[in-house]
Design an enzyme around this catalytic site. Structure first.
Site, mmCIF file in Angstrom:
data_model
loop_
_atom_site.group_PDB
_atom_site.id
_atom_site.type_symbol
_atom_site.label_atom_id
_atom_site.label_comp_id
_atom_site.label_asym_id
_atom_site.label_seq_id
_atom_site.Cartn_x
_atom_site.Cartn_y
_atom_site.Cartn_z
ATOM 1 N N ASP A 15 19.980 20.237 -1.395
ATOM 2 C CA ASP A 15 19.669 20.471 0.022
ATOM 3 C C ASP A 15 20.687 19.766 0.940
ATOM 4 O O ASP A 15 20.547 19.772 2.159
ATOM 5 C CB ASP A 15 18.244 19.988 0.319
ATOM 6 C CG ASP A 15 17.709 20.568 1.612
ATOM 7 O OD1 ASP A 15 18.222 21.622 2.049
ATOM 8 O OD2 ASP A 15 16.813 19.947 2.214
ATOM 9 N N ASN A 17 20.289 8.230 -2.456
ATOM 10 C CA ASN A 17 19.548 9.493 -2.466
ATOM 11 C C ASN A 17 18.171 9.209 -1.855
ATOM 12 O O ASN A 17 17.879 8.073 -1.452
ATOM 13 C CB ASN A 17 19.488 10.107 -3.875
ATOM 14 C CG ASN A 17 18.758 9.224 -4.862
ATOM 15 O OD1 ASN A 17 17.913 8.398 -4.476
ATOM 16 N ND2 ASN A 17 19.057 9.379 -6.144
ATOM 17 N N SER A 35 30.222 20.276 -9.343
ATOM 18 C CA SER A 35 30.157 19.338 -10.477
ATOM 19 C C SER A 35 28.975 19.611 -11.401
ATOM 20 O O SER A 35 29.048 19.340 -12.595
ATOM 21 C CB SER A 35 30.097 17.896 -9.974
ATOM 22 O OG SER A 35 28.802 17.574 -9.530
ATOM 23 N N GLY A 79 20.193 16.052 -2.892
ATOM 24 C CA GLY A 79 20.412 17.005 -3.988
ATOM 25 C C GLY A 79 21.027 18.284 -3.445
ATOM 26 O O GLY A 79 21.896 18.233 -2.567
ATOM 27 N N GLY A 130 25.788 12.802 -7.817
ATOM 28 C CA GLY A 130 25.869 11.807 -6.746
ATOM 29 C C GLY A 130 27.232 11.123 -6.738
ATOM 30 O O GLY A 130 27.795 10.841 -5.678
ATOM 31 N N ASP A 131 27.771 10.882 -7.910
ATOM 32 C CA ASP A 131 29.097 10.246 -7.993
ATOM 33 C C ASP A 131 30.175 11.180 -7.434
ATOM 34 O O ASP A 131 31.097 10.737 -6.752
ATOM 35 C CB ASP A 131 29.412 9.882 -9.448
ATOM 36 C CG ASP A 131 28.431 8.868 -10.001
ATOM 37 O OD1 ASP A 131 27.916 8.053 -9.205
ATOM 38 O OD2 ASP A 131 28.164 8.893 -11.213
ATOM 39 N N ASN A 146 31.513 3.313 -18.146
ATOM 40 C CA ASN A 146 30.598 3.437 -19.296
ATOM 41 C C ASN A 146 30.999 4.596 -20.186
ATOM 42 O O ASN A 146 31.595 5.572 -19.724
ATOM 43 C CB ASN A 146 29.161 3.763 -18.832
ATOM 44 C CG ASN A 146 28.538 2.651 -18.018
ATOM 45 O OD1 ASN A 146 28.890 1.485 -18.162
ATOM 46 N ND2 ASN A 146 27.600 3.026 -17.159
ATOM 47 N N ASN A 201 29.299 17.789 -0.307
ATOM 48 C CA ASN A 201 28.220 18.669 -0.787
ATOM 49 C C ASN A 201 28.782 19.771 -1.679
ATOM 50 O O ASN A 201 28.230 20.095 -2.737
ATOM 51 C CB ASN A 201 27.511 19.359 0.387
ATOM 52 C CG ASN A 201 26.529 18.451 1.110
ATOM 53 O OD1 ASN A 201 26.111 17.429 0.574
ATOM 54 N ND2 ASN A 201 26.163 18.825 2.330
HETATM 55 O O1 RIB Z 1 25.656 8.479 -12.143
HETATM 56 C C1 RIB Z 1 25.760 8.878 -13.474
HETATM 57 C C2 RIB Z 1 26.212 7.727 -14.305
HETATM 58 O O2 RIB Z 1 25.212 6.743 -14.328
HETATM 59 C C3 RIB Z 1 26.457 8.070 -15.768
HETATM 60 O O3 RIB Z 1 27.767 8.497 -16.011
HETATM 61 C C4 RIB Z 1 26.085 6.793 -16.476
HETATM 62 O O4 RIB Z 1 27.174 6.140 -17.072
HETATM 63 C C5 RIB Z 1 25.408 5.925 -15.437
HETATM 64 O O5 RIB Z 1 26.212 4.893 -15.034
#
Ligand code: RIB
Length: 292
Positions: free
Chosen positions: A210, A180, A268, A208, A237-238, A9, A262
């Protein structure tokens, strides 16, 4: 080699002092575009740490598509399985207030990743050490990809985000599931401990700053997080998932991989943008040494 099957995206980010309520208009303080998409983000996180990564996804015929492919190439990610399709690239509208965010995704080209597209990549998938997936591509493609990975005996890391379309019947096809807390409650109900005990060494719930927790078959393990000052939590999270994928494919145990992830996630959030703060290996190691 890690293969990520997922979304790409362009994030359209608006910063504001206060989120608008229903029917309200507020003035924002900044607008910017930044590469995103859960699939692309997780691919970049793993690649920054030194993993060899292939991305299976799609971009549209607009300028975002060109920019996002170039961004993946710059991160050393193999984009030969990223399709060019007619129409719009996926976008995410991100409202940002302090370190909190609200996101609306319009899938665009991501909705064109069909089971047939994945079937054509069978050879690549079969050679992967790990396949990483999320829920921003069509569910029928996910269902097909999970079965293909099982047939090819390739382990799967599945990040059930956004969680709404997750199918509990997919669990036997997944090696690591990383919701999560909110997503975990949506998928398994409010009793986190019971869910963890049902899926030992398979369900890893992120908390998060924690950290994260899982059940190792005998005891509950809480791997503490690293507290830092967050500028933008988008993509944390990514980063966790990409870093976990890197660590687990490099022979680390679940506990070590969660600890590594973590630390990567904590780094990040210190910079703006989903991918802006994704750390290099040396930064994770330095923070780990500093935390001892
Ligand atoms: O996890 C964050 C992502 O969620 C953003 O980069 C956005 O594109 C959505 O997909």
């Amino acid at each position: 080699m890690i293969t990520v099957i997922g979304s790409i995206n362009m994030d359209l980010v608006v910063q504001m002092e206060v989120f608008p309520t229903q029917g309200e208009t507020v003035l924002g303080s900044l607008f910017t575009t930044a590469p995103g998409g859960k699939g692309a983000n997780q691919a970049v996180a793993a690649a920054h740490l030194g993993s060899q990564v292939k991305m299976l996804g799609a971009v549209g015929s607009d300028s975002f598509g060109v920019e996002l492919r170039a961004n993946l190439n710059k991160a050393n990610i193999d984009t030969s399985l990223v399709m060019n399709t007619d129409g719009a690239t996926g976008i995410a509208n991100i409202l940002l207030h302090e370190s909190d965010n609200r996101i609306v995704v319009v899938p665009g080209a991501n909705s064109k990743i069909t089971p047939e597209v994945v079937a054509k990549a069978k050879d690549v998938i079969g050679k992967s050490q790990l396949v990483v997936m999320q829920l921003e591509i069509p569910v029928e493609t996910i269902a097909y990809s999970l079965k293909l990975c099982k047939e090819l005996q390739v382990p799967v890391l599945f990040n059930p985000a956004p969680a709404a379309n997750f199918n509990i019947n997919w669990m036997p096809y997944i090696d690591y599931l990383t919701p999560n807390e909110t997503e975990c409650a949506l998928l398994f109900g409010d009793d986190v401990e019971a869910a963890l005990e049902k899926y030992p060494n398979q369900l890893i719930v992120t908390l998060g700053d924690d950290g994260a927790r899982y059940f190792d078959g005998e005891k509950h393990v809480h791997v503490k997080g690293y507290t830092t000052t967050a500028v933008d939590t988008t993509g944390a999270g990514d980063t966790f998932n990409g870093a976990f994928a890197h660590a687990i494919t490099n022979g680390q145990s679940i506990e070590e991989a969660v600890s590594f992830a973590n630390i990567a996630a904590s780094l990040s959030v210190e910079k703006f943008g989903a991918q802006g703060g994704m750390p290099r290996l040396a930064e994770v190691i330095a923070r780990k040494e500093g935390a001892k």
